[in-house]
Design an enzyme around this catalytic site. Sequence first.
Site, PDB file in Angstrom:
ATOM      1  N   ASP A 294       0.837  -1.200   0.000  1.00  0.00           N
ATOM      2  CA  ASP A 294       0.000   0.000   0.000  1.00  0.00           C
ATOM      3  C   ASP A 294       0.876   1.255   0.000  1.00  0.00           C
ATOM      4  OD1 ASP A 294       0.871  -0.184   2.589  1.00  0.00           O
ATOM      5  OD2 ASP A 294      -1.103  -0.013   3.521  1.00  0.00           O
ATOM      6  N   SER A 295       2.213   1.056  -0.017  1.00  0.00           N
ATOM      7  CA  SER A 295       3.132   2.176  -0.270  1.00  0.00           C
ATOM      8  C   SER A 295       2.834   2.795  -1.631  1.00  0.00           C
ATOM      9  CB  SER A 295       4.586   1.695  -0.223  1.00  0.00           C
ATOM     10  OG  SER A 295       4.763   0.537  -1.017  1.00  0.00           O
TER      11      SER A 295
ATOM     12  N   ASP B  24      -1.121  -6.075  -0.229  1.00  0.00           N
ATOM     13  CA  ASP B  24      -1.456  -5.465   1.065  1.00  0.00           C
ATOM     14  C   ASP B  24      -2.958  -5.298   1.223  1.00  0.00           C
ATOM     15  OD1 ASP B  24       0.459  -4.869   2.994  1.00  0.00           O
ATOM     16  OD2 ASP B  24       1.228  -3.151   1.875  1.00  0.00           O
TER      17      ASP B  24
ATOM     18  N   LYS C  25      -1.103  -9.308   2.919  1.00  0.00           N
ATOM     19  CA  LYS C  25      -0.315  -8.839   4.072  1.00  0.00           C
ATOM     20  C   LYS C  25      -1.195  -7.921   4.904  1.00  0.00           C
ATOM     21  CE  LYS C  25       3.255  -5.787   3.737  1.00  0.00           C
ATOM     22  NZ  LYS C  25       2.787  -4.671   4.571  1.00  0.00           N
TER      23      LYS C  25
ATOM     24  N   GLU D 184      -1.112  -5.465   8.739  1.00  0.00           N
ATOM     25  CA  GLU D 184      -0.261  -4.876   9.773  1.00  0.00           C
ATOM     26  C   GLU D 184      -0.878  -5.087  11.151  1.00  0.00           C
ATOM     27  OE1 GLU D 184       0.352  -0.721   8.874  1.00  0.00           O
ATOM     28  OE2 GLU D 184       1.188  -1.159   6.889  1.00  0.00           O
TER      29      GLU D 184
ATOM     30  N   GLU E 258       9.606  -4.007  10.192  1.00  0.00           N
ATOM     31  CA  GLU E 258       9.996  -2.714   9.618  1.00  0.00           C
ATOM     32  C   GLU E 258      10.535  -1.786  10.709  1.00  0.00           C
ATOM     33  OE1 GLU E 258       7.124  -0.944   6.990  1.00  0.00           O
ATOM     34  OE2 GLU E 258       8.223   0.958   6.888  1.00  0.00           O
TER      35      GLU E 258
HETATM   36  O1  KIV Z   1       3.555  -1.091   1.590  1.00  0.00           O
HETATM   37  C1  KIV Z   1       4.716  -1.516   1.528  1.00  0.00           C
HETATM   38  O2  KIV Z   1       5.435  -1.307   0.547  1.00  0.00           O
HETATM   39  C2  KIV Z   1       5.214  -2.292   2.653  1.00  0.00           C
HETATM   40  C3  KIV Z   1       6.663  -2.613   2.675  1.00  0.00           C
HETATM   41  C4  KIV Z   1       7.444  -1.389   2.990  1.00  0.00           C
HETATM   42  C5  KIV Z   1       6.981  -3.712   3.600  1.00  0.00           C
HETATM   43  O3  KIV Z   1       4.479  -2.636   3.523  1.00  0.00           O
END
Ligand code: KIV
Length: 272
Positions: free
Chosen positions: A51-52, A90, A120, A122, A189
């Site tokens: 989600d970056s 994500d 993924k 968090e 992280e």
């Molecule tokens: O969103 C993302 O790119 C991430 C990575 C930095 C692990 O969660």
Amino acid sequence: MSTQTKITRKTTFDIRKMKQQGEKISVLTAYDYGTAVILDESDIDIILVGDSLGNVILGYDTTVPVTMEDMLHHTRAVARGTRRAMVVADLPFMSYQVSHEAALINAGRLLKEADAQAVKLEGGREHAELVRKMTVAGIPVMAHLGLTPQSIHQLGGFRVQGKKEDAAEKMMQDALALEEAGAFSLVLECVPGKLAADITAALSIPTIGIGAGVECDGQVLVVNDMLGLYERMTPKFVKKYANLNLEIRNAVKRYVEEVKSGAFPDEEHSFK
Ligand code: KIV
């Protein structure tokens, strides 16, 4: 008989085996088809549609505004460009926090509609029950501890997590709970190297570090950071393997000059 070589995609089984065999796991993010093809053909083990993308693709200040539709759209593009690497998508902010039912539906959509092989999320042991339900449903989960950018407003800024003894112990317990719940891997992280090493040693599932030292079982970076494309913020843990920002600027400058001067298109690039 077909002469085509069968290409097999990495599975959670392969990723876990890599830890057992002491082989480091390489992970990069990608958000589009073209980049996914390059990473896949360069033998990356896992492509994370992070989600970056909120920061590096959509230009938001944080990952908070990213939606399920954004994640589905970009995961589909990445999946189309990938044959070997495992694709992890994500779950965006508020797609899994409201109810387990909504979380399962959203995670399932990333597999069914966008062709991801895992999701993924968090957070720590507060999500262990959810991780268990997803795993039972056949949705592999990569967990994420330490600096969790979706909680940036609660964490109060981008800083190293788990520095104090009680915070380190809490992270260790969270990691153990997530493993016990069925997570197949864990992103750490911005975590002190010693704590990341202790967690890595305590778990049988692989840890994937980002700013978490060399002892993790694998490493992940945001592709736009490591290629030197995204210049707005560069965390200390980012190593730039290229300076594409400069390359692109120079190429665009030359193009503008050649269009203005009439040097482009020349004969080679024109039809008779
Ligand atoms: O969103 C993302 O790119 C991430 C990575 C930095 C692990 O969660």
